[in-house]
Design a protein around this motif. Structure first.
Motif, PDB file in Angstrom:
ATOM      1  N   UNK A 107      68.178 -36.741  74.734  1.00  0.00           N
ATOM      2  CA  UNK A 107      68.576 -36.811  73.316  1.00  0.00           C
ATOM      3  C   UNK A 107      70.076 -37.115  73.212  1.00  0.00           C
ATOM      4  N   UNK A 108      70.456 -38.109  72.413  1.00  0.00           N
ATOM      5  CA  UNK A 108      71.886 -38.450  72.311  1.00  0.00           C
ATOM      6  C   UNK A 108      72.657 -37.372  71.562  1.00  0.00           C
ATOM      7  N   UNK A 109      73.960 -37.285  71.870  1.00  0.00           N
ATOM      8  CA  UNK A 109      74.826 -36.327  71.166  1.00  0.00           C
ATOM      9  C   UNK A 109      75.148 -36.848  69.774  1.00  0.00           C
ATOM     10  N   UNK A 110      75.327 -35.925  68.833  1.00  0.00           N
ATOM     11  CA  UNK A 110      75.804 -36.355  67.513  1.00  0.00           C
ATOM     12  C   UNK A 110      77.262 -36.793  67.639  1.00  0.00           C
ATOM     13  N   UNK A 111      77.646 -37.741  66.795  1.00  0.00           N
ATOM     14  CA  UNK A 111      79.020 -38.226  66.796  1.00  0.00           C
ATOM     15  C   UNK A 111      79.921 -37.196  66.121  1.00  0.00           C
ATOM     16  N   UNK A 112      81.160 -37.113  66.597  1.00  0.00           N
ATOM     17  CA  UNK A 112      82.155 -36.284  65.915  1.00  0.00           C
ATOM     18  C   UNK A 112      82.518 -36.958  64.595  1.00  0.00           C
ATOM     19  N   UNK A 113      83.212 -36.244  63.710  1.00  0.00           N
ATOM     20  CA  UNK A 113      83.635 -36.842  62.431  1.00  0.00           C
ATOM     21  C   UNK A 113      84.453 -38.110  62.674  1.00  0.00           C
ATOM     22  N   UNK A 114      85.370 -38.040  63.640  1.00  0.00           N
ATOM     23  CA  UNK A 114      86.220 -39.205  63.932  1.00  0.00           C
ATOM     24  C   UNK A 114      85.396 -40.363  64.488  1.00  0.00           C
ATOM     25  N   UNK A 129      60.333 -50.032  64.433  1.00  0.00           N
ATOM     26  CA  UNK A 129      59.217 -49.741  65.340  1.00  0.00           C
ATOM     27  C   UNK A 129      59.545 -50.191  66.751  1.00  0.00           C
ATOM     28  N   UNK A 130      60.192 -51.348  66.837  1.00  0.00           N
ATOM     29  CA  UNK A 130      60.571 -51.884  68.149  1.00  0.00           C
ATOM     30  C   UNK A 130      61.576 -50.965  68.842  1.00  0.00           C
ATOM     31  N   UNK A 131      62.479 -50.385  68.059  1.00  0.00           N
ATOM     32  CA  UNK A 131      63.535 -49.558  68.660  1.00  0.00           C
ATOM     33  C   UNK A 131      63.157 -48.078  68.697  1.00  0.00           C
ATOM     34  N   UNK A 132      62.006 -47.717  68.136  1.00  0.00           N
ATOM     35  CA  UNK A 132      61.585 -46.311  68.171  1.00  0.00           C
ATOM     36  C   UNK A 132      62.494 -45.417  67.345  1.00  0.00           C
ATOM     37  N   UNK A 133      63.146 -46.007  66.371  1.00  0.00           N
ATOM     38  CA  UNK A 133      64.071 -45.254  65.524  1.00  0.00           C
ATOM     39  C   UNK A 133      63.845 -45.728  64.099  1.00  0.00           C
ATOM     40  N   UNK A 134      63.611 -44.791  63.184  1.00  0.00           N
ATOM     41  CA  UNK A 134      63.073 -45.157  61.882  1.00  0.00           C
ATOM     42  C   UNK A 134      63.945 -44.637  60.745  1.00  0.00           C
ATOM     43  N   UNK A 140      69.493 -38.957  63.343  1.00  0.00           N
ATOM     44  CA  UNK A 140      68.636 -38.721  64.500  1.00  0.00           C
ATOM     45  C   UNK A 140      68.100 -37.306  64.385  1.00  0.00           C
ATOM     46  N   UNK A 141      66.847 -37.198  64.030  1.00  0.00           N
ATOM     47  CA  UNK A 141      66.263 -35.905  63.675  1.00  0.00           C
ATOM     48  C   UNK A 141      66.372 -34.922  64.835  1.00  0.00           C
ATOM     49  N   UNK A 142      66.027 -35.401  66.030  1.00  0.00           N
ATOM     50  CA  UNK A 142      66.028 -34.519  67.205  1.00  0.00           C
ATOM     51  C   UNK A 142      67.425 -33.942  67.456  1.00  0.00           C
ATOM     52  N   UNK A 143      68.448 -34.754  67.189  1.00  0.00           N
ATOM     53  CA  UNK A 143      69.818 -34.327  67.482  1.00  0.00           C
ATOM     54  C   UNK A 143      70.434 -33.555  66.310  1.00  0.00           C
ATOM     55  N   UNK A 144      69.824 -33.685  65.139  1.00  0.00           N
ATOM     56  CA  UNK A 144      70.335 -32.966  63.968  1.00  0.00           C
ATOM     57  C   UNK A 144      71.579 -33.593  63.372  1.00  0.00           C
ATOM     58  N   UNK A 145      71.678 -34.912  63.415  1.00  0.00           N
ATOM     59  CA  UNK A 145      72.836 -35.574  62.814  1.00  0.00           C
ATOM     60  C   UNK A 145      72.877 -37.043  63.160  1.00  0.00           C
ATOM     61  N   UNK A 146      74.065 -37.602  63.039  1.00  0.00           N
ATOM     62  CA  UNK A 146      74.249 -39.041  63.248  1.00  0.00           C
ATOM     63  C   UNK A 146      74.637 -39.304  64.703  1.00  0.00           C
TER      64      UNK A 146
END
Ligand SMILES: C[C@H](O)[C@H](O)[C@H]1CNC2=NC(N)=NC(=O)C2=N1
Length: 100
Positions: free
Chosen positions: A1-8, A53-58, A74-80
């Motif tokens: 699962x990717x990390x959420x981005x910081x505000x910056x 659908x191709x990228x698995x991200x909706x 990103x739902x799994x990560x809980x943010x952007x």
């Protein structure tokens, strides 16, 4: 699962996109589109759906007649994450013909 981005990191990424902003209430990036008519709006949604659908991200989105509202998180990560920036970039690349 990717990390959420910081505000910056998120702010910097948004600068590279066209008209996207951070929606704090949704903890997502978002953009609202308005098209000539329903057909144009739905055609755009169809193109986005194929990419998603191709990228698995909706998108989380809604459509009212000629308006399409998109929020990306990103739902799994809980943010952007980079996945959302990537999908927004691909949506911008469609060069949607929005009406004034
Ligand atoms: C199991 C599957 O990979 C996940 O449910 C995917 C599907 N599409 C998704 N889309 C978005 N926007 N966020 C997610 O976390 C997500 N997860």
């Amino acid at each position: 699962m990717p990390d959420t981005l910081s505000d910056d990191q998120r702010s910097e990424a948004l600068e590279g996109l066209d008209g996207w902003s951070y929606d704090a209430a949704a903890n997502a990036i978002g953009k609202d589109f308005r098209f000539e008519d329903f057909g144009a709006a739905f055609a755009f949604m169809t193109r986005v759906a194929l990419i998603a659908e191709k990228s698995g991200h909706h998108p989380d989105w809604s459509n009212v007649y000629n308006r399409v509202s998109i929020r990306l998180s990103t739902h799994d990560a809980g943010g952007v994450t980079d996945k959302d920036i990537g999908l927004a970039t691909r949506i911008d690349a469609l060069d949607p013909q929005v009406s004034a």
